[in-house]
Design an enzyme around this catalytic site. Structure first.
Site, PDB file in Angstrom:
ATOM      1  N   GLY A   1       0.848  -1.192   0.000  1.00 57.05           N
ATOM      2  CA  GLY A   1       0.000   0.000   0.000  1.00 57.05           C
ATOM      3  C   GLY A   1       0.881   1.238   0.000  1.00 57.05           C
ATOM      4  O   GLY A   1       0.647   2.191  -0.745  1.00 57.05           O
ATOM      5  N   ALA A   2       1.915   1.197   0.823  1.00 59.65           N
ATOM      6  CA  ALA A   2       2.842   2.326   0.915  1.00 59.65           C
ATOM      7  C   ALA A   2       4.088   1.876   1.641  1.00 59.65           C
ATOM      8  O   ALA A   2       4.101   0.824   2.277  1.00 59.65           O
ATOM      9  CB  ALA A   2       2.193   3.472   1.677  1.00 59.65           C
ATOM     10  N   MET A   3       5.133   2.689   1.559  1.00 58.53           N
ATOM     11  CA  MET A   3       6.406   2.336   2.187  1.00 58.53           C
ATOM     12  C   MET A   3       7.036   3.572   2.796  1.00 58.53           C
ATOM     13  O   MET A   3       7.159   4.601   2.129  1.00 58.53           O
ATOM     14  CB  MET A   3       7.325   1.691   1.132  1.00 58.53           C
ATOM     15  CG  MET A   3       8.706   1.343   1.635  1.00 58.53           C
ATOM     16  SD  MET A   3       8.606   0.060   2.930  1.00 58.53           S
ATOM     17  CE  MET A   3       9.995   0.545   3.940  1.00 58.53           C
ATOM     18  N   GLU A   4       7.453   3.415   4.052  1.00 57.79           N
ATOM     19  CA  GLU A   4       7.855   4.558   4.864  1.00 57.79           C
ATOM     20  C   GLU A   4       9.276   5.056   4.655  1.00 57.79           C
ATOM     21  O   GLU A   4       9.842   5.673   5.569  1.00 57.79           O
ATOM     22  CB  GLU A   4       7.676   4.192   6.335  1.00 57.79           C
ATOM     23  CG  GLU A   4       8.633   3.109   6.888  1.00 57.79           C
ATOM     24  CD  GLU A   4       8.111   1.683   6.820  1.00 57.79           C
ATOM     25  OE1 GLU A   4       7.251   1.404   5.961  1.00 57.79           O
ATOM     26  OE2 GLU A   4       8.572   0.849   7.609  1.00 57.79           O
ATOM     27  N   ASN A   5       9.914   4.834   3.495  1.00 60.21           N
ATOM     28  CA  ASN A   5      11.289   5.297   3.275  1.00 60.21           C
ATOM     29  C   ASN A   5      11.487   6.682   3.888  1.00 60.21           C
ATOM     30  O   ASN A   5      10.695   7.590   3.657  1.00 60.21           O
ATOM     31  CB  ASN A   5      11.576   5.397   1.773  1.00 60.21           C
ATOM     32  CG  ASN A   5      11.079   4.205   1.016  1.00 60.21           C
ATOM     33  OD1 ASN A   5      11.482   3.097   1.282  1.00 60.21           O
ATOM     34  ND2 ASN A   5      10.137   4.427   0.109  1.00 60.21           N
TER      35      ASN A   5
ATOM     36  N   GLU B   1       5.312  -2.450  12.868  1.00 57.03           N
ATOM     37  CA  GLU B   1       4.030  -2.364  12.153  1.00 57.03           C
ATOM     38  C   GLU B   1       2.857  -2.209  13.120  1.00 57.03           C
ATOM     39  O   GLU B   1       1.907  -1.507  12.839  1.00 57.03           O
ATOM     40  CB  GLU B   1       3.848  -3.578  11.247  1.00 57.03           C
ATOM     41  CG  GLU B   1       4.840  -3.634  10.083  1.00 57.03           C
ATOM     42  CD  GLU B   1       4.826  -2.393   9.207  1.00 57.03           C
ATOM     43  OE1 GLU B   1       3.905  -1.565   9.312  1.00 57.03           O
ATOM     44  OE2 GLU B   1       5.774  -2.235   8.405  1.00 57.03           O
TER      45      GLU B   1
ATOM     46  N   HIS C   1       5.768   5.883  11.237  1.00 54.90           N
ATOM     47  CA  HIS C   1       6.995   5.092  11.082  1.00 54.90           C
ATOM     48  C   HIS C   1       8.251   5.958  11.067  1.00 54.90           C
ATOM     49  O   HIS C   1       9.341   5.462  11.328  1.00 54.90           O
ATOM     50  CB  HIS C   1       6.977   4.355   9.733  1.00 54.90           C
ATOM     51  CG  HIS C   1       6.348   2.996   9.762  1.00 54.90           C
ATOM     52  ND1 HIS C   1       6.631   2.045  10.704  1.00 54.90           N
ATOM     53  CD2 HIS C   1       5.471   2.408   8.899  1.00 54.90           C
ATOM     54  CE1 HIS C   1       5.953   0.933  10.429  1.00 54.90           C
ATOM     55  NE2 HIS C   1       5.232   1.139   9.339  1.00 54.90           N
TER      56      HIS C   1
ATOM     57  N   HIS D   1      -0.073   6.371   8.958  1.00 61.40           N
ATOM     58  CA  HIS D   1       0.717   5.176   9.286  1.00 61.40           C
ATOM     59  C   HIS D   1       2.191   5.374   8.892  1.00 61.40           C
ATOM     60  O   HIS D   1       3.094   5.160   9.694  1.00 61.40           O
ATOM     61  CB  HIS D   1       0.114   3.983   8.537  1.00 61.40           C
ATOM     62  CG  HIS D   1       0.836   2.690   8.736  1.00 61.40           C
ATOM     63  ND1 HIS D   1       0.400   1.714   9.594  1.00 61.40           N
ATOM     64  CD2 HIS D   1       1.973   2.200   8.173  1.00 61.40           C
ATOM     65  CE1 HIS D   1       1.234   0.685   9.558  1.00 61.40           C
ATOM     66  NE2 HIS D   1       2.200   0.960   8.691  1.00 61.40           N
ATOM     67  N   GLU D   2       2.404   5.803   7.670  1.00 62.91           N
ATOM     68  CA  GLU D   2       3.794   5.930   7.195  1.00 62.91           C
ATOM     69  C   GLU D   2       4.513   7.058   7.927  1.00 62.91           C
ATOM     70  O   GLU D   2       5.713   6.975   8.184  1.00 62.91           O
ATOM     71  CB  GLU D   2       3.847   6.143   5.672  1.00 62.91           C
ATOM     72  CG  GLU D   2       3.110   5.096   4.832  1.00 62.91           C
ATOM     73  CD  GLU D   2       3.448   3.649   5.169  1.00 62.91           C
ATOM     74  OE1 GLU D   2       4.533   3.400   5.730  1.00 62.91           O
ATOM     75  OE2 GLU D   2       2.605   2.767   4.903  1.00 62.91           O
TER      76      GLU D   2
END
Ligand code: BES
Ligand code: ZN
Length: 991
Positions: free
Chosen positions: A369-373, A428, A409, A405-406
Site C-alpha cells: 500500500g505504501a512504504m515509509e522510506n 508495524e 513510522h 501510518h507511514e
C-alpha cells in the site's frame, strides 16, 4: 583531458559497447565536470552522458558480462566467522534453520551509492557503483555482504585501508568473488597474505550491473501513459530484503550506516532520494549525506513527475507531493493533511522530524500500500491520491490512514528500528496504533478511536481464533519467512495490544515512556524488551499500580498466540462475579491437545454498570482456570459490562441473565451503552455463538436492538458477524428464509439513511449508507435494486456525467447492475475502467466487474488478471482473483483456475497475495468435498507453497470450522431462532 576519455568507459569496458557521441553532450558532461571542480571517476559522468545522447546502449545482460565471477556455494563458508554479540545474532534456536544472517566481522559506516537506472526499452538495467566505508570488528580475510541478481565487475572490486599515509590497497584473490545465490550473499575474499585487521577502517568499492525489472521490488520500473504516450520511471521498494537487488549492501536492519546517494537521469526527468539534493546538476543528482539508517529504508526514484509543494506553516522542513502530471489535481488532500500529521507526531513523540524535507510520491505500479522510506515515502496511487469528485469517503479514509501510518513510522521504525525482523510487529503494530491518533487529528469526523475496534481488534480476532494462528513475536530467518509475517497478526494484533497497554498504563505514562524509549535508542535498534523496560521505568516514576512488570504482562500477549474469552458469572445474591479465562478458539481439534502452551494471560479487566464509573482489576496468568471472585457494586437487576470500550484484547461471555439485561437496555435505550461497547456486544455475541459458547437465540435477539441503531461502528460489527451466517447459508435451502429475516433488520436502516447523500453530512453516515444499500440490494430489496439499475442505465447513456452516481455508491450501483445485467453492463464498466485517470475509481470499477453472474465473464476476468496487455496492472492481479473468488459463483471457477494456472499465477503474484487468494477461495468452503479438495491441493503443491504454508493451513482450518458450523446450525437452530419483528410485546420475543 576529459574529452579524450572514452565516454562509454563503463559500457565499453564491461560490455564492449560502441556508440556515437555528440559534441553537445560532451559539453554538458564537461560542464558538469568543471562545476564540481572535483575529480569524479570517469564512469560516473560517462554513463548518463552517453544515455543523454540517445546513443544506442548495446543490450547488456548482466549474466554474460562477467564470466569470471563464480557462483560457488560450497567454496566459501560465509558464516564461519560470525560475531557473538547478543543483538547480532538471532536470540533463538536456529539449528533447524539455515543461518542467513551476515557475519559481524565488518560493519558498514557509510555508503556512497551511484546508480544509473537505464529506462530504455529492451535494455532495462541498473548501472551502479558503490563504495562502502567499513570498520573491521574481528580479523578476517573476507567480506560478506548481500547482493541478489546483481553482477559485479570483478576487476573493479577494491579494498583500501583508510588512514594516513594514504590507504594501502589490499589484494582481492584472483578467484575471490563468489555469489551464494541461496543466501543472497556476495563474498569477497582477499589473497592469503592480506587480512582485514580488527579496529581498522577500509573502503570497499565496486562497479556492478543489475536488472531494472517489472517485479515491484528492489529498484524496478513502473510504466504509465501520459497524453497517450507510454512513459517509464524507476522506483524502489526495499523492505524487507530487496535493497540487495539495487546495490551490494549489508542488508539487515541493525547494520545502520549513513548514505550519500547520486542518481543519474535523463535531462527531462527528476531524481529523488531520501535526502534533498545537495547541488544543482544536469545529469547527476547528488543527494546530501543521510542520517544513520537501515538499508530497507533507502529510496531511489527517477521519473517525469510533477511536484506540488505543500504549505507547512512554520515547520523546519519542506513537504512535497509528487505524482504523474495528469494526476496533479488529486494531490490536494495529501498535501493538506501530510504536514499536519507530521507536525502532530513531532508533538506526540516530542522529537522533531530530523530531515530537511519529506516527499510523498504516488507510484503507478506498487506492490504494497505504501512504504515509509525516510524522507521519501512511496505510495500506491489509491493510498495517496484523492479526487474530490470521483473518490469516496472510504478512499479518503484510506489515504488518511496510510499517510498517518507511514508518517508514524518516521519515528517508530526509522529513527528507532527493530533489531531484526522477529520484532517486525513492534514496527508495524505501533504504526498501526499511532495511525489512528494522527488520523483522528486531521479527520475527526471519521471517529477513528471507535473505528479502531472493528477495523483492527475485531478484524484480527477472527484470524487469531484459529489454531493455526501464530504468536505476534515470531522467529524468522529466510526472506520468505520474513515476508510471511507482514500479516494481520503483526499489524492488527500488534496495534491492539499496544492500545491495551496504553490504556492500562494511562496515556500520559505511555507517551512519556515512549519518548524516553525513542530518545535513548534514536538512530539505533531495539527489541521489544527495550520498550517494556522504558515503560516499566516510567510506570514506576508515575506510580502506576501494576500487578507485575510490563514485560511479564506483555510477554503473555506477544509470545502466546490467540487471546482469552473471559467468562463472567454473576453471583446475584452477594454482589459479586466469578471470572475465569480460557483461550478462545473457533473450533477445537485434536491438535490443541498436543500444544503444551499454558493459555493464560495477564488480563487487564475493566467493568461498569452505568458508564459513569469504571472499575478495574487483573486476571493473572498464573491463576490457571480457577475462578477469580470479584465484588462489584451492581444491584441484581442491573447489567454489568466488562471490557469497557473494548480496550482489552479478549472476548467476554456472561451468564444468561446478564446477557438478557444487556439486551433489555439495548432495546430501551441503547445510548446508555457506549458505541464501542455496542459494537463489542454484537461482535462478541455472534462470535461466541459461532464458536458454540453461546446460543444463537441469545446472539440474534441482542441484534434486534439494531432497529434503533444509527451509529456506523456497531452496525459494522453486527453486519460483519451476519455476513458469516449469510455466506454459510447462501448455498442451502434455508437461505430464502434467512434472507427474509435479514430484510427485516436491514430495511429499516435502508429507509432511514435513504439512497441520496445530503451535502455536508457526517462522513460515517455516508459510510453507513454504503453498507445499508449494499446489504439491501444483496438481500433483494426491490427499491434498492431498481434504483441502482436505473442509475447505472442513466450513466451508460451519459458516460461523461459524473453527477449521476455518488462515488460512495458507485461500487454497489455498478455491482448490482452488472449482476442483474448482461454483457453490455460489464463492458461499459470495463471501458470506464480503461478510461479513468483516478486509481480509486478504477479499483471500484474493477471490483464491481467481478459481480457478474456469467461464468464465462468471470473466467475472462481471471485470464485478464494475468495478461500484461489486458490493462490490469500486475499490482492488481491478485485483487481481481480475490474478488472473483469472493463471488459465490466465482469461487469454484477460481479454485479451478489456481489449480490449472498455478505456475503462471506464481510468476505474477507474491506469496503474501497468494496467501490471500487461497483464503478468499476457501473462506466459504463448507462441504466435505471442498475440504477434501483443499487438503489434496495442499498435499500436491506442498513444495511450491513455501511462504504460504501457514495461510494454507489457516484456510483449511477455516473450512473445517465452516463444516462444523454447518453440522450444528444448518438445519436446526438458525431458521427457528430468527424472529420476524411483529407488534407483539418485545420482551416476549426475548427469551
Ligand atoms: N512497511 C510497510 C510496507 C511493506 C509491507 C513493506 C509489506 C514490505 C512488505 C508499510 O508501512 C505498511 O505497513 N503499509 C501498509 C499500509 C498501512 C496503512 C497498513 C500496506 O502496504 O498495506
Ligand atoms: Zn507499516
Amino acid at each position: 583531458m576529459y574529452k579524450s576519455m572514452p565516454l562509454c568507459w563503463v559500457l565499453a569496458s564491461l560490455a564492449a559497447c560502441v556508440f556515437a557521441m555528440e559534441a553537445q553532450d560532451l559539453e554538458a558532461a564537461e560542464q558538469f565536470y568543471h562545476i564540481q571542480g572535483v575529480y569524479y571517476p570517469a564512469w560516473s559522468v560517462a554513463v548518463p552522458a552517453a544515455y543523454a545522447v540517445g546513443g544506442q546502449l548495446v543490450s547488456f545482460s548482466p549474466d554474460r558480462l562477467y564470466p569470471e565471477a563464480t557462483t560457488n556455494k560450497a567454496a566459501v563458508s560465509a558464516s564461519s566467522s560470525s560475531g557473538s554479540d547478543k543483538k547480532d545474532q538471532p536470540q533463538h534456536d536456529t539449528t533447524s534453520k539455515k543461518n542467513v544472517r551476515l557475519p559481524r566481522t565488518v560493519l558498514p559506516i557509510h555508503y556512497d551509492v551511484r546508480l544509473f537506472p537505464v529506462l530504455e526499452k529492451d535494455n532495462f538495467s541498473i548501472l551502479g557503483q558503490v563504495s562502502i566505508d567499513l570498520q573491521c570488528q574481528m580479523e578476517t580475510d573476507r567480506i560478506v555482504l548481500h547482493s541478489a541478481d546483481i553482477v559485479v565487475d570483478p576487476k573493479s572490486v577494491k579494498v583500501i585501508e583508510q588512514g594516513k599515509p594514504a590507504g594501502k590497497t589490499l589484494t582481492v584473490a584472483s578467484d575471490g568473488i563468489h555469489y551464494d545465490t541461496d543466501m543472497e550473499f556476495l563474498i569477497i575474499r582477499l589473497e592469503d597474505k592480506d587480512k582485514l585487521a580488527k579496529g581498522a577502517n577500509y573502503t570497499l568499492s565496486m562497479n556492478f550491473v543489475g536488472n531494472l525489472t517489472d517485479q515491484l521490488r528492489g529498484l524496478y520500473r513502473s510504466t504509465y501513459k501520459e497524453d497517450g504516450v507510454e512513459m517509464s520511471m524507476a522506483v524502489s521498494q526495499m523492505e524487507p530484503t530487496d535493497a540487495r537487488r539495487a546495490f551490494p549492501c549489508f542488508d539487515e536492519p541493525n547494520m545502520k550506516a549513513t548514505f550519500t546517494v547520486t542518481l543519474g537521469r535523463h535531462r527531462d526527468m527528476t531524481a529523488l532520494s531520501n535526502m534533498p539534493e545537495g547541488m544543482e546538476e544536469f545529469y547527476w543528482d547528488h543527494f546530501a549525506p543521510s542520517v544513520p539508517m537501515s538499508t530497507y529504508l533507502i529510496a531511489f526514484i527517477v521519473a517525469n513527475f510533477t511536484q506540488v509543494e505543500a504549505d507547512v506553516g512554520n515547520a523546519t522542513w519542506k513537504f512535497n507531493i509528487y505524482a504523474r502530471p495528469s494526476a496533479r489535481n488529486q494531490t490536494q488532500y495529501a498535501s493538506e493533511i501530510g504536514p499536519k500529521i507530521q507536525t502532530f507526531f513531532e508533538d506526540y513523540f516530542q522529537i522533531p522530524f530530523p530531515l530537511p524535507k519529506q516527499d510523498m510520491i504516488a507510484i503507478p505500479d506498487f506492490a504494497a500500500g505504501a512504504m515509509e522510506n525516510w524522507g521519501l515515502i512511496t505510495y500506491r496511487e489509491t493510498a495517496l491520491l484523492y479526487d474530490e469528485k470521483k473518490s469516496s469517503v472510504a478512499n479518503k479514509e484510506r489515504v488518511c490512514e496510510v499517510i498517518a501510518h507511514e508518517l508514524a513510522h518516521q519515528w517508530f521504525g526509522n529513527l528507532v528500528t527493530m533489531d531484526w525482523w522477529t520484532d517486525l510487529w513492534l514496527n508495524e503494530g505501533f504504526a498501526s496504533y499511532a495511525e489512528y491518533l494522527g488520523a483522528q487529528h486531521v479527520e475527526p469526523g471519521l471517529k477513528w478511536p471507535q473505528q479502531f475496534v472493528t477495523r483492527e481488534l475485531q478484524n484480527v480476532m477472527s484470524l487469531d481464533a484459529l489454531e493455526s494462528s501464530h504468536p505476534i513475536s515470531v522467529v524468522v530467518h529466510h526472506p520468505n519467512e520474513i515476508h510471511e509475517i507482514f500479516d494481520r497478526i503483526s499489524y492488527g494484533k500488534g496495534a491492539t495490544i499496544i492500545r491495551m497497554l496504553a490504556a492500562f498504563l494511562g496515556e500520559k505514562t505511555f507517551r512519556q515512556g515512549l519518548t524516553n524509549y525513542l530518545k535513548s535508542h534514536q538512530y539505533g535498534n531495539a527489541v521489544q524488551d527495550d520498550l517494556w523496560d522504558a515503560l516499566t521505568k516510567q510506570a514506576k516514576v508515575d506510580k502506576v499500580p501494576l500487578p507485575t512488570g510490563v514485560k511479564e504482562i506483555m510477554d503473555t500477549w506477544t509470545l502466546k498466540m490467540g487471546f482469552p474469552v473471559v467468562t463472567v458469572t454473576r453471583e446475584y445474591q452477594n454482589n459479586s462475579v466469578l471470572l475465569s479465562q480460557e483461550r478462545f478458539l473457533m473450533q477445537r481439534s485434536n491438535a490443541s491437545s498436543q500444544d503444551k502452551t499454558v493459555y493464560l494471560w495477564w488480563v487487564p479487566l475493566t467493568y461498569t454498570t452505568d458508564f459513569q464509573k469504571v472499575g478495574s482489576t487483573w486476571l493473572a496468568d498464573g491463576q490457571t482456570s480457577k475462578k477469580h471472585e470479584l465484588s462489584i457494586p451492581a444491584d441484581k437487576n442491573q447489567w454489568v459490562i466488562f471490557n469497557v470500550d473494548q480496550t482489552g484484547y479478549y472476548r467476554i461471555n456472561y451468564d444468561s441473565k446478564n446477557w438478557q439485561m444487556i439486551g433489555q437496555q439495548l432495546m430501551t435505550n441503547h445510548l446508555s451503552i457506549s458505541a464501542i461497547n455496542r459494537a463489542q456486544i454484537m461482535d462478541d455475541s455472534l462470535n461466541l455463538a459461532e464458536a458454540g459458547l453461546l446460543d444463537y437465540e441469545t446472539a440474534l435477539n441482542l441484534a434486534r436492538y439494531l432497529e434503533h441503531e444509527t451509529d456506523y461502528v456497531p452496525w459494522n460489527a453486527a453486519l460483519t458477524g451476519m455476513n458469516y451466517i449469510s455466506s454459510m447459508m447462501s448455498r442451502t435451502s434455508g437461505y430464502g428464509l434467512l434472507k427474509k429475516h435479514f430484510r427485516t433488520i436491514i430495511t429499516p436502516l435502508y429507509n432511514l439513511v435513504g439512497f441520496d447523500q445530503k451535502v455536508g453530512e457526517d462522513l460515517l453516515l455516508t459510510k453507513l449508507r454504503t453498507k445499508a444499500v449494499s446489504w439491501a440490494c444483496s438481500i433483494g430489496n426491490k427499491d434498492c435494486i431498481s434504483r441502482t439499475v436505473n442509475s447505472y442505465a442513466q450513466w451508460m447513456a451519459d458516460p461523461e456525467n459524473i453527477d449521476i452516481i455518488s462515488p460512495n455508491l458507485k461500487g454497489i450501483v455498478a455491482c448490482t447492475a452488472i449482476e442483474k445485467g448482461d454483457e453490455a453492463e460489464w463492458e461499459f464498466a470495463l471501458n470506464r475502467y480503461m478510461a479513468s485517470n483516478v486509481a480509486s475509481e478504477r479499483d471500484v470499477l474493477l471490483t464491481s466487474m467481478s459481480c457478474s453472474e456469467k461464468p464465462w465473464i468471470l473466467a475472462k476476468m481471471l485470464e485478464m488478471s494475468l495478461n500484461p496487455t489486458s490493462g490490469i496492472r500486475k499490482q492488481d492481479a491478485a485483487r481481481v482473483i480475490i474478488q472473483v473468488a469472493s463471488n459465490s459463483l466465482g469461487r469454484y471457477i477460481t479454485f479451478n483456475f489456481i489449480r490449472e494456472k498455478w505456475t503462471e499465477i506464481r510468476k505474477v503474484v507474491s506469496n503474501k497475495f497468494f496467501s490471500r487468494i487461497i483464503k478468499a477461495v476457501a473462506s466459504s468452503f463448507n462441504t466435505e468435498l471442498e475440504l477434501k479438495e483443499l487438503i489434496q491441493f495442499r498435499e500436491e503443491r506442498s513444495e511450491e507453497l513455501i511462504g504460504a504454508e501457514r495461510a494454507t493451513q489457516q484456510a483449511i482450518d477455516r473450512a473445517k470450522n465452516n463444516l462444523n458450523w454447518m453440522d450444528v446450525n444448518k438445519d436446526t437452530t438458525l431458521p427457528t431462532t430468527f424472529h420476524t419483528p411483529s407488534n407483539d410485546d418485545e420482551s416476549s420475543h426475548y427469551y
